[in-house]
Motif scaffolding. Structure first.
Motif, PDB file in Angstrom:
ATOM      1  N   SER A 120      -4.243  -8.407   2.935  1.00 40.22           N
ATOM      2  CA  SER A 120      -3.257  -8.311   1.858  1.00 40.22           C
ATOM      3  C   SER A 120      -3.326  -6.974   1.124  1.00 40.22           C
ATOM      4  O   SER A 120      -2.280  -6.412   0.774  1.00 40.22           O
ATOM      5  CB  SER A 120      -3.429  -9.463   0.864  1.00 40.22           C
ATOM      6  OG  SER A 120      -4.709  -9.439   0.283  1.00 40.22           O
ATOM      7  N   THR A 121      -4.510  -6.451   0.913  1.00 38.65           N
ATOM      8  CA  THR A 121      -4.622  -5.194   0.173  1.00 38.65           C
ATOM      9  C   THR A 121      -3.995  -4.027   0.942  1.00 38.65           C
ATOM     10  O   THR A 121      -3.373  -3.154   0.342  1.00 38.65           O
ATOM     11  CB  THR A 121      -6.086  -4.857  -0.157  1.00 38.65           C
ATOM     12  OG1 THR A 121      -6.866  -4.897   1.031  1.00 38.65           O
ATOM     13  CG2 THR A 121      -6.652  -5.825  -1.177  1.00 38.65           C
ATOM     14  N   ILE A 122      -4.141  -4.034   2.242  1.00 40.40           N
ATOM     15  CA  ILE A 122      -3.538  -2.968   3.047  1.00 40.40           C
ATOM     16  C   ILE A 122      -2.021  -3.107   3.047  1.00 40.40           C
ATOM     17  O   ILE A 122      -1.295  -2.143   2.817  1.00 40.40           O
ATOM     18  CB  ILE A 122      -4.105  -2.966   4.484  1.00 40.40           C
ATOM     19  CG1 ILE A 122      -5.575  -2.562   4.459  1.00 40.40           C
ATOM     20  CG2 ILE A 122      -3.295  -2.035   5.382  1.00 40.40           C
ATOM     21  CD1 ILE A 122      -6.287  -2.669   5.790  1.00 40.40           C
ATOM     22  N   LEU A 123      -1.529  -4.324   3.262  1.00 39.59           N
ATOM     23  CA  LEU A 123      -0.085  -4.530   3.297  1.00 39.59           C
ATOM     24  C   LEU A 123       0.540  -4.240   1.935  1.00 39.59           C
ATOM     25  O   LEU A 123       1.641  -3.687   1.864  1.00 39.59           O
ATOM     26  CB  LEU A 123       0.222  -5.958   3.747  1.00 39.59           C
ATOM     27  CG  LEU A 123       1.614  -6.194   4.278  1.00 39.59           C
ATOM     28  CD1 LEU A 123       1.913  -5.288   5.459  1.00 39.59           C
ATOM     29  CD2 LEU A 123       1.780  -7.645   4.667  1.00 39.59           C
ATOM     30  N   ALA A 124      -0.154  -4.574   0.854  1.00 38.89           N
ATOM     31  CA  ALA A 124       0.369  -4.299  -0.489  1.00 38.89           C
ATOM     32  C   ALA A 124       0.490  -2.802  -0.749  1.00 38.89           C
ATOM     33  O   ALA A 124       1.341  -2.375  -1.535  1.00 38.89           O
ATOM     34  CB  ALA A 124      -0.513  -4.959  -1.540  1.00 38.89           C
ATOM     35  N   THR A 125      -0.332  -1.991  -0.089  1.00 36.39           N
ATOM     36  CA  THR A 125      -0.193  -0.543  -0.256  1.00 36.39           C
ATOM     37  C   THR A 125       1.050  -0.019   0.450  1.00 36.39           C
ATOM     38  O   THR A 125       1.552   1.044   0.098  1.00 36.39           O
ATOM     39  CB  THR A 125      -1.426   0.241   0.257  1.00 36.39           C
ATOM     40  OG1 THR A 125      -1.563   0.052   1.651  1.00 36.39           O
ATOM     41  CG2 THR A 125      -2.676  -0.177  -0.477  1.00 36.39           C
ATOM     42  N   TYR A 126       1.560  -0.760   1.420  1.00 34.58           N
ATOM     43  CA  TYR A 126       2.771  -0.354   2.145  1.00 34.58           C
ATOM     44  C   TYR A 126       4.035  -0.646   1.343  1.00 34.58           C
ATOM     45  O   TYR A 126       5.041   0.025   1.518  1.00 34.58           O
ATOM     46  CB  TYR A 126       2.901  -1.109   3.464  1.00 34.58           C
ATOM     47  CG  TYR A 126       1.871  -0.839   4.523  1.00 34.58           C
ATOM     48  CD1 TYR A 126       1.003   0.238   4.469  1.00 34.58           C
ATOM     49  CD2 TYR A 126       1.783  -1.697   5.607  1.00 34.58           C
ATOM     50  CE1 TYR A 126       0.070   0.451   5.472  1.00 34.58           C
ATOM     51  CE2 TYR A 126       0.855  -1.479   6.617  1.00 34.58           C
ATOM     52  CZ  TYR A 126       0.002  -0.408   6.541  1.00 34.58           C
ATOM     53  OH  TYR A 126      -0.912  -0.201   7.535  1.00 34.58           O
TER      54      TYR A 126
END
Length: 129
Positions: free
Chosen positions: A54-60
Protein backbone atom coordinates in the motif's frame (compact mmCIF):
# COMPACT_ATOMS: atom_id res chain seq x y z
CA UNK A 1 15.27 -17.85 5.43
CA UNK A 2 14.35 -18.99 1.95
CA UNK A 3 15.92 -17.26 -0.99
CA UNK A 4 13.95 -14.75 -3.04
CA UNK A 5 13.57 -17.26 -5.87
CA UNK A 6 11.95 -19.74 -3.51
CA UNK A 7 9.54 -17.05 -2.31
CA UNK A 8 8.68 -16.16 -5.89
CA UNK A 9 8.07 -19.82 -6.71
CA UNK A 10 5.73 -20.22 -3.76
CA UNK A 11 3.87 -17.06 -4.83
CA UNK A 12 3.54 -18.46 -8.34
CA UNK A 13 2.20 -21.75 -7.00
CA UNK A 14 -0.39 -19.87 -4.95
CA UNK A 15 -1.35 -17.83 -8.00
CA UNK A 16 -1.88 -20.97 -10.06
CA UNK A 17 -4.34 -22.25 -7.48
CA UNK A 18 -6.26 -18.95 -7.63
CA UNK A 19 -6.11 -18.02 -11.29
CA UNK A 20 -7.67 -14.57 -10.86
CA UNK A 21 -4.87 -13.33 -8.56
CA UNK A 22 -1.93 -11.88 -10.45
CA UNK A 23 1.67 -11.83 -9.23
CA UNK A 24 2.81 -9.07 -6.92
CA UNK A 25 3.48 -5.92 -8.95
CA UNK A 26 6.23 -3.86 -7.37
CA UNK A 27 9.69 -2.75 -8.44
CA UNK A 28 10.98 -5.61 -6.29
CA UNK A 29 9.68 -7.89 -3.57
CA UNK A 30 10.47 -7.00 -0.01
CA UNK A 31 11.88 -9.56 2.40
CA UNK A 32 10.73 -7.54 5.41
CA UNK A 33 7.00 -7.40 4.62
CA UNK A 34 4.18 -8.89 2.61
CA UNK A 35 1.88 -7.00 0.23
CA UNK A 36 -1.01 -5.57 2.22
CA UNK A 37 -3.37 -4.31 -0.48
CA UNK A 38 -5.44 -6.05 -3.15
CA UNK A 39 -6.35 -4.08 -6.24
CA UNK A 40 -9.15 -5.50 -8.39
CA UNK A 41 -9.32 -4.16 -11.93
CA UNK A 42 -11.61 -4.87 -14.86
CA UNK A 43 -15.07 -6.36 -15.18
CA UNK A 44 -16.63 -9.78 -15.61
CA UNK A 45 -14.32 -12.19 -17.49
CA UNK A 46 -11.65 -9.50 -17.77
CA UNK A 47 -11.30 -9.00 -14.01
CA UNK A 48 -8.04 -9.53 -12.16
CA UNK A 49 -6.71 -9.06 -8.62
CA UNK A 50 -3.21 -7.71 -8.00
CA UNK A 51 -1.31 -7.66 -4.73
CA UNK A 52 0.55 -4.48 -3.84
CA UNK A 53 2.36 -2.80 -1.00
CA UNK A 54 0.00 0.00 0.00
CA UNK A 55 2.77 2.48 0.78
CA UNK A 56 4.34 2.05 -2.64
CA UNK A 57 1.03 2.29 -4.49
CA UNK A 58 0.04 5.36 -2.45
CA UNK A 59 3.19 7.11 -3.68
CA UNK A 60 1.96 6.58 -7.26
CA UNK A 61 -1.49 8.11 -6.74
CA UNK A 62 -2.89 10.84 -4.50
CA UNK A 63 -6.32 9.28 -5.05
CA UNK A 64 -5.19 5.94 -3.63
CA UNK A 65 -3.24 7.64 -0.85
CA UNK A 66 -6.38 9.52 0.20
CA UNK A 67 -8.50 6.36 0.12
CA UNK A 68 -6.06 4.60 2.41
CA UNK A 69 -5.55 7.59 4.72
CA UNK A 70 -9.22 8.30 5.45
CA UNK A 71 -11.86 6.13 7.12
CA UNK A 72 -13.18 4.57 3.92
CA UNK A 73 -14.23 1.01 3.15
CA UNK A 74 -11.05 0.47 1.11
CA UNK A 75 -8.85 1.30 4.08
CA UNK A 76 -10.63 -1.24 6.27
CA UNK A 77 -10.90 -4.03 3.70
CA UNK A 78 -7.43 -3.40 2.20
CA UNK A 79 -9.06 -3.81 -1.23
CA UNK A 80 -9.50 -1.18 -3.95
CA UNK A 81 -11.62 -1.85 -7.03
CA UNK A 82 -11.24 -0.09 -10.38
CA UNK A 83 -13.83 -1.65 -12.74
CA UNK A 84 -13.05 0.93 -15.44
CA UNK A 85 -9.35 -0.01 -15.68
CA UNK A 86 -8.65 -3.24 -17.53
CA UNK A 87 -5.74 -5.44 -16.41
CA UNK A 88 -3.44 -4.43 -19.27
CA UNK A 89 -3.97 -0.73 -18.53
CA UNK A 90 -3.31 -1.35 -14.81
CA UNK A 91 -0.07 -3.16 -15.56
CA UNK A 92 0.92 -0.33 -17.90
CA UNK A 93 0.26 2.30 -15.20
CA UNK A 94 2.24 0.42 -12.55
CA UNK A 95 5.09 -0.41 -14.91
CA UNK A 96 5.33 3.20 -16.08
CA UNK A 97 5.67 4.38 -12.50
CA UNK A 98 8.26 1.71 -11.81
CA UNK A 99 10.31 2.96 -14.78
CA UNK A 100 9.89 6.66 -13.98
CA UNK A 101 10.08 6.67 -10.21
CA UNK A 102 7.58 7.64 -7.57
CA UNK A 103 5.34 10.66 -8.12
CA UNK A 104 6.95 11.48 -11.40
CA UNK A 105 4.85 11.73 -14.49
CA UNK A 106 4.35 8.25 -15.94
CA UNK A 107 3.53 9.88 -19.24
CA UNK A 108 7.28 10.43 -19.76
CA UNK A 109 7.82 6.66 -20.00
CA UNK A 110 7.80 5.16 -23.49
CA UNK A 111 4.41 3.95 -24.72
CA UNK A 112 4.53 1.91 -27.87
CA UNK A 113 0.94 2.31 -29.09
CA UNK A 114 -0.94 5.58 -29.55
CA UNK A 115 -4.21 3.78 -28.74
CA UNK A 116 -2.78 2.79 -25.36
CA UNK A 117 -1.83 6.40 -24.66
CA UNK A 118 -5.28 7.64 -25.66
CA UNK A 119 -6.90 5.22 -23.18
CA UNK A 120 -4.29 5.82 -20.51
CA UNK A 121 -4.34 9.61 -20.18
CA UNK A 122 -7.93 9.91 -18.86
CA UNK A 123 -7.25 7.16 -16.28
CA UNK A 124 -4.06 8.87 -15.12
CA UNK A 125 -6.00 12.08 -14.66
CA UNK A 126 -9.07 10.52 -13.01
CA UNK A 127 -7.06 8.57 -10.41
CA UNK A 128 -4.31 11.18 -9.98
CA UNK A 129 -1.38 9.02 -11.07
Amino acid sequence: NNSNSNNNNSNNNNNEATSDVAPIMTPHSLKSSEPDLNVIVGRDDNRRTYQHYSTILATYSEYIDTMLATPMRERESRTITFPDIDPIMWETIVNMHTLCGYRSSPISAPVTHVDTLVELVPLLDKYQF
